[in-house]
Design a protein around this motif. Structure first.
Motif, PDB file in Angstrom:
ATOM      1  N   THR A  57       4.564 -30.886  35.850  1.00 41.55           N
ATOM      2  CA  THR A  57       5.108 -30.697  37.170  1.00 41.55           C
ATOM      3  C   THR A  57       4.378 -29.635  37.735  1.00 41.55           C
ATOM      4  O   THR A  57       3.843 -29.705  38.946  1.00 41.55           O
ATOM      5  CB  THR A  57       6.532 -30.073  37.408  1.00 41.55           C
ATOM      6  N   THR A  90       0.759 -31.233  38.651  1.00 42.38           N
ATOM      7  CA  THR A  90       0.559 -32.016  39.789  1.00 42.38           C
ATOM      8  C   THR A  90       0.982 -31.221  40.863  1.00 42.38           C
ATOM      9  O   THR A  90       0.143 -31.264  42.019  1.00 42.38           O
ATOM     10  CB  THR A  90       1.857 -33.058  39.587  1.00 42.38           C
ATOM     11  N   ARG A 118       7.738 -30.785  43.850  1.00 47.89           N
ATOM     12  CA  ARG A 118       8.303 -31.911  43.396  1.00 47.89           C
ATOM     13  C   ARG A 118       9.728 -31.719  43.277  1.00 47.89           C
ATOM     14  O   ARG A 118      10.405 -31.218  42.600  1.00 47.89           O
ATOM     15  CB  ARG A 118       7.813 -31.907  41.751  1.00 47.89           C
ATOM     16  N   SER A 156      11.960 -32.559  40.249  1.00 49.13           N
ATOM     17  CA  SER A 156      11.714 -31.991  38.896  1.00 49.13           C
ATOM     18  C   SER A 156      12.602 -30.571  38.654  1.00 49.13           C
ATOM     19  O   SER A 156      12.465 -29.897  39.604  1.00 49.13           O
ATOM     20  CB  SER A 156      10.087 -31.505  38.777  1.00 49.13           C
ATOM     21  N   THR A 158       6.689 -25.578  43.081  1.00 40.06           N
ATOM     22  CA  THR A 158       6.357 -26.459  42.131  1.00 40.06           C
ATOM     23  C   THR A 158       7.494 -27.417  41.993  1.00 40.06           C
ATOM     24  O   THR A 158       7.475 -28.724  41.909  1.00 40.06           O
ATOM     25  CB  THR A 158       5.754 -25.822  40.878  1.00 40.06           C
ATOM     26  N   HIS A 159       8.408 -26.875  41.630  1.00 41.89           N
ATOM     27  CA  HIS A 159       9.790 -27.524  41.228  1.00 41.89           C
ATOM     28  C   HIS A 159      10.661 -27.509  42.457  1.00 41.89           C
ATOM     29  O   HIS A 159      11.501 -26.351  42.654  1.00 41.89           O
ATOM     30  CB  HIS A 159      10.381 -26.931  39.971  1.00 41.89           C
TER      31      HIS A 159
END
Ligand code: MG
Length: 337
Positions: free
Chosen positions: A104, A107, A124, A127, A161-162
């Motif tokens: 994750t 990306t 993401r 995620s 990110t998450h």
């Protein structure tokens, strides 16, 4: 809002790096395989050299970005996002980014590296890996933040990110746990205090920090989006409470609260390791490292909690001396203690 534990930031940052390094060789291995290789879990030694993993690398990336943001002015989304985004991308590009990083993060950081694109386009939203809360401790340690700033910053640093609501809630809750311990909270009271926070925050969507993330995730409303994450965290706290009612220090903690690959389980299992041994920080780290699951992240968070509770004296000098990135970790400790 100085800490009651006088060296909480130093203790927490060193503790998380020690846990990370202790769990680096044991991640992806079963408990019997770990004990066959390294001996009984209570004797697990810190490797020499003591290499850390992406958990500590990203904690330092967040710490650097947070420091820059706080130097520029009052902490908000506009001051926090650019430097933290920059540090995450620098981490992603670094040749040292070879310590089993999560997909994750890889990306999202590639997408964050595209100039001019909104951060939310990189997030993401599906995620809830533990990669966001394993790095969040600096948000709980930096002094002078309001509760709103701490919560918003903890969730935004995750969302870069998450973007899954459980990743956001677990990051916020992890930072709050670190803050509570640094403020002198009794570990025995910690699960109840965290449950109170989950209840209070359940439908609070920090729009100033998260923007339209809830819509990008396809949720029915901002409140419904974030409540999903808090409900999953509450479920993890339920499992933690059940484990603490019948504690078994010799059993793999992952059997009670999960393997920790996902955010709410990493938090619950790390809390379990800490709360089984609240005054034995090295034992808590070893318990976290000798687990079937995401051993480095579980031990990393257990170390962040134990160090926030006990301060810098929690850790053996011989271990502190050889932990990778020691000088920078100590410099952030001095800045925030
Ligand atoms: Mg790791």
């Amino acid at each position: 809002m100085a800490s009651v534990v006088s060296t909480a930031a130093t203790g927490s940052l060193i503790g998380l790096a020690l846990g990370d390094a202790l769990g680096y060789p044991t991640e992806f291995k079963s408990v019997p395989a770990i004990e066959a290789a390294y001996g009984p879990w209570r004797g697990l030694d810190l490797p020499t050299p003591a290499y850390i993993t992406d958990d500590t690398q990203m904690t330092l990336a967040l710490a650097r970005g947070l420091r820059t943001a706080m130097e520029r002015g009052p902490l908000d989304a506009a001051t926090l996002e650019p430097p933290v985004r920059g540090e995450y991308v620098t981490w992603w590009r670094s040749p040292d980014n070879n310590r089993a990083p999560g997909n994750t993060c890889l990306t999202a950081c590639r997408l964050l590296s595209e100039p001019g694109s909104p951060w939310a386009a990189a997030s993401r939203t599906g995620s809830k890996g533990c990669g966001a809360n394993m790095r969040v401790a600096p948000i709980g340690l930096a002094p002078g933040l309001t509760d709103q700033q701490r919560a918003g910053a903890a969730q935004l640093q995750s969302a870069l990110t998450h973007g899954h609501p459980t990743a956001l809630a677990a990051s916020d809750l992890t930072a709050w746990a670190v803050r509570l311990l640094a403020q002198g909270a009794d570990p025995a009271e910690l699960p109840r205090l965290l449950r109170t926070y989950v209840h209070a925050e359940r439908t609070t969507y920090h729009a100033d920090w998260l923007g339209d993330l809830w819509q990008r995730a396809g949720a029915a409303s901002p409140e419904a989006f974030i409540a999903y994450g808090w409900d999953e965290c509450r479920g993890a706290l339920d499992r933690l409470d059940a484990a603490l009612r019948n504690p078994d220090p010799e059993a793999d903690p992952c059997l009670a609260t999960g393997e920790g690959w996902i955010a709410e389980e990493a938090l619950a299992t790390a809390l379990l390791c800490f709360l089984l041994f609240p005054e034995e920080p090295v034992t808590a780290l070893r318990r976290g490292a000798v687990t079937a699951g995401d051993s480095d992240s579980i031990a990393c968070l257990a170390g962040a909690f134990a160090g926030a509770h006990l301060g810098a004296d929690a850790w053996p000098a011989a271990w502190v001396d050889r932990i990778e990135h020691r000088d920078e970790l100590l410099s952030f400790g001095r800045l925030w203690d």
